[in-house]
Design a protein around this motif. Structure first.
Motif, PDB file in Angstrom:
ATOM      1  N   ASP A  88      36.506   3.580  -3.473  1.00  0.00           N
ATOM      2  CA  ASP A  88      36.439   4.759  -4.350  1.00  0.00           C
ATOM      3  C   ASP A  88      36.369   6.053  -3.544  1.00  0.00           C
ATOM      4  OD1 ASP A  88      36.455   3.115  -6.597  1.00  0.00           O
ATOM      5  OD2 ASP A  88      34.260   2.918  -6.561  1.00  0.00           O
ATOM      6  N   ARG A  89      37.177   6.132  -2.508  1.00  0.00           N
ATOM      7  CA  ARG A  89      37.182   7.326  -1.677  1.00  0.00           C
ATOM      8  C   ARG A  89      37.779   8.492  -2.440  1.00  0.00           C
ATOM      9  NH1 ARG A  89      40.119   6.851   3.961  1.00  0.00           N
ATOM     10  NH2 ARG A  89      38.318   5.495   4.330  1.00  0.00           N
ATOM     11  N   ALA A  90      37.097   9.624  -2.396  1.00  0.00           N
ATOM     12  CA  ALA A  90      37.583  10.812  -3.093  1.00  0.00           C
ATOM     13  C   ALA A  90      38.832  11.356  -2.400  1.00  0.00           C
ATOM     14  CB  ALA A  90      36.489  11.880  -3.123  1.00  0.00           C
ATOM     15  N   PHE A 149      24.481  29.698   3.777  1.00  0.00           N
ATOM     16  CA  PHE A 149      25.285  28.517   4.081  1.00  0.00           C
ATOM     17  C   PHE A 149      25.427  27.659   2.831  1.00  0.00           C
ATOM     18  CE2 PHE A 149      23.577  29.596   8.309  1.00  0.00           C
ATOM     19  CZ  PHE A 149      24.780  29.681   9.003  1.00  0.00           C
ATOM     20  N   ARG A 150      26.627  27.145   2.636  1.00  0.00           N
ATOM     21  CA  ARG A 150      26.916  26.280   1.514  1.00  0.00           C
ATOM     22  C   ARG A 150      27.788  25.113   1.974  1.00  0.00           C
ATOM     23  NH1 ARG A 150      23.353  28.589  -0.466  1.00  0.00           N
ATOM     24  NH2 ARG A 150      23.177  29.559  -2.534  1.00  0.00           N
ATOM     25  N   SER A 151      27.733  24.025   1.212  1.00  0.00           N
ATOM     26  CA  SER A 151      28.572  22.859   1.473  1.00  0.00           C
ATOM     27  C   SER A 151      29.540  22.686   0.309  1.00  0.00           C
ATOM     28  CB  SER A 151      27.718  21.601   1.633  1.00  0.00           C
ATOM     29  OG  SER A 151      26.859  21.713   2.754  1.00  0.00           O
ATOM     30  N   PHE A 152      30.807  22.508   0.626  1.00  0.00           N
ATOM     31  CA  PHE A 152      31.856  22.382  -0.386  1.00  0.00           C
ATOM     32  C   PHE A 152      32.532  21.023  -0.234  1.00  0.00           C
ATOM     33  CE2 PHE A 152      31.364  26.833   0.719  1.00  0.00           C
ATOM     34  CZ  PHE A 152      31.273  27.454  -0.508  1.00  0.00           C
ATOM     35  N   ARG A 153      32.526  20.231  -1.302  1.00  0.00           N
ATOM     36  CA  ARG A 153      33.229  18.958  -1.261  1.00  0.00           C
ATOM     37  C   ARG A 153      34.730  19.207  -1.249  1.00  0.00           C
ATOM     38  NH1 ARG A 153      30.863  14.131  -4.888  1.00  0.00           N
ATOM     39  NH2 ARG A 153      33.113  13.749  -4.881  1.00  0.00           N
ATOM     40  N   SER A 154      35.415  18.575  -0.303  1.00  0.00           N
ATOM     41  CA  SER A 154      36.842  18.843  -0.146  1.00  0.00           C
ATOM     42  C   SER A 154      37.649  18.398  -1.359  1.00  0.00           C
ATOM     43  CB  SER A 154      37.358  18.156   1.119  1.00  0.00           C
ATOM     44  OG  SER A 154      37.156  16.748   1.035  1.00  0.00           O
ATOM     45  N   ASP A 155      37.189  17.364  -2.080  1.00  0.00           N
ATOM     46  CA  ASP A 155      37.944  16.905  -3.245  1.00  0.00           C
ATOM     47  C   ASP A 155      37.789  17.829  -4.437  1.00  0.00           C
ATOM     48  OD1 ASP A 155      35.223  15.813  -3.101  1.00  0.00           O
ATOM     49  OD2 ASP A 155      35.696  14.863  -5.019  1.00  0.00           O
ATOM     50  N   ARG A 156      36.867  18.801  -4.368  1.00  0.00           N
ATOM     51  CA  ARG A 156      36.711  19.780  -5.445  1.00  0.00           C
ATOM     52  C   ARG A 156      37.400  21.106  -5.134  1.00  0.00           C
ATOM     53  NH1 ARG A 156      30.259  18.741  -6.425  1.00  0.00           N
ATOM     54  NH2 ARG A 156      30.438  16.636  -7.321  1.00  0.00           N
ATOM     55  N   VAL A 157      38.045  21.182  -3.981  1.00  0.00           N
ATOM     56  CA  VAL A 157      38.805  22.389  -3.636  1.00  0.00           C
ATOM     57  C   VAL A 157      40.189  22.276  -4.256  1.00  0.00           C
ATOM     58  CG1 VAL A 157      39.729  23.789  -1.766  1.00  0.00           C
ATOM     59  CG2 VAL A 157      37.515  22.646  -1.484  1.00  0.00           C
ATOM     60  N   LEU A 158      40.492  23.187  -5.166  1.00  0.00           N
ATOM     61  CA  LEU A 158      41.778  23.151  -5.861  1.00  0.00           C
ATOM     62  C   LEU A 158      42.894  23.718  -4.996  1.00  0.00           C
ATOM     63  CD1 LEU A 158      40.513  24.346  -9.367  1.00  0.00           C
ATOM     64  CD2 LEU A 158      40.766  21.997  -8.507  1.00  0.00           C
ATOM     65  N   SER A 159      42.587  24.730  -4.209  1.00  0.00           N
ATOM     66  CA  SER A 159      43.557  25.308  -3.276  1.00  0.00           C
ATOM     67  C   SER A 159      42.782  26.024  -2.178  1.00  0.00           C
ATOM     68  CB  SER A 159      44.519  26.281  -3.977  1.00  0.00           C
ATOM     69  OG  SER A 159      43.806  27.401  -4.482  1.00  0.00           O
ATOM     70  N   ALA A 160      43.419  26.183  -1.039  1.00  0.00           N
ATOM     71  CA  ALA A 160      42.766  26.826   0.103  1.00  0.00           C
ATOM     72  C   ALA A 160      43.800  27.615   0.897  1.00  0.00           C
ATOM     73  CB  ALA A 160      42.081  25.805   0.995  1.00  0.00           C
ATOM     74  N   THR A 161      43.386  28.780   1.363  1.00  0.00           N
ATOM     75  CA  THR A 161      44.254  29.639   2.159  1.00  0.00           C
ATOM     76  C   THR A 161      43.489  30.106   3.384  1.00  0.00           C
ATOM     77  OG1 THR A 161      45.362  30.410   0.144  1.00  0.00           O
ATOM     78  CG2 THR A 161      45.692  31.708   2.153  1.00  0.00           C
TER      79      THR A 161
END
Length: 208
Positions: A88-90, A149-161
């Motif tokens: 179940d890897r995101a 400082f914050r932690s962001f789950r990569s699977d919840r990033v819709l787009s990145a620039t």
């Protein structure tokens, strides 16, 4: 003729001899030297990394296998350890190689992010670290909006620039500050949990 006298080792010579003897004794077995990178690569990269890192890890394992002596090959073909696959890897839609490039280049990033409750927001971050968990990847960063400082789950990033602007501090310096902030947060949570446990114990304690 008398036998030549054997000179006692001087302090510097004695230190060198002891150092050689220690290093010789402390040298790890070839099996351990071989097993360590294989196990680390399987656990930290092949099993938990993003696709690019996983492919690089497989290439590394293939090069290790091709270069080891024949007598050590069984430790690769049939190792005494196994790494369970991550279920179940995101899945993420962004390229984490781009994030690694931003970290190495001290470049800011603009994220279109969705939190656990489904709310979306745009965040300008200073990425400093990629964390690999069992089924998720985490982008650790300084968030300009939260000024912390914050932690962001990569699977919840819709787009990145990746932006042209660089952040003012080196990633290594920010990682030191991040570790201190995390340690302080862990201590605060531990004290809070211990306080709750003590309070619950006092409420349930039967008076004599």
């Amino acid at each position: 003729a008398s036998a030549p006298s054997r000179r006692k080792p001087t302090g510097s010579l004695l230190r060198r001899l002891l150092q050689r003897r220690y290093l010789h004794r402390a040298r790890p077995e070839p099996v351990h030297c071989l097993a360590a990178p294989i196990y680390t690569t399987q656990v930290d990269v092949t099993n938990r990394g993003d696709p690019k890192l996983a492919r690089a890890a497989q290439d590394l394992l293939a090069k290790i296998e091709a270069s080891v002596p024949e007598r050590l090959r069984p430790y690769i073909d049939d190792p005494a350890h196994r790494v369970a696959p991550a279920w179940d890897r995101a899945e993420e839609v962004i390229d984490l190689g781009m994030v690694r490039g931003a970290i190495n280049g001290s470049r800011k990033m603009l994220l279109d992010y969705r939190d656990v409750e489904g709310r979306t927001s745009k965040r300008v971050i200073w990425p400093i670290l990629l964390g690999y968990y069992e089924t998720t990847r985490i982008i650790c960063a300084w968030c300009e909006a939260r000024k912390d400082f914050r932690s962001f789950r990569s699977d919840r990033v819709l787009s990145a620039t990746v932006l042209d602007e660089r952040f003012p501090e080196r990633p290594s310096s920010l990682r030191v500050k991040w570790r201190k902030a995390m340690e302080a947060e862990w201590k605060r949570r531990k004290a809070e949990i211990n306080g709750r446990a003590t309070e619950a114990d006092m409420r349930t304690r039967v008076p004599k």
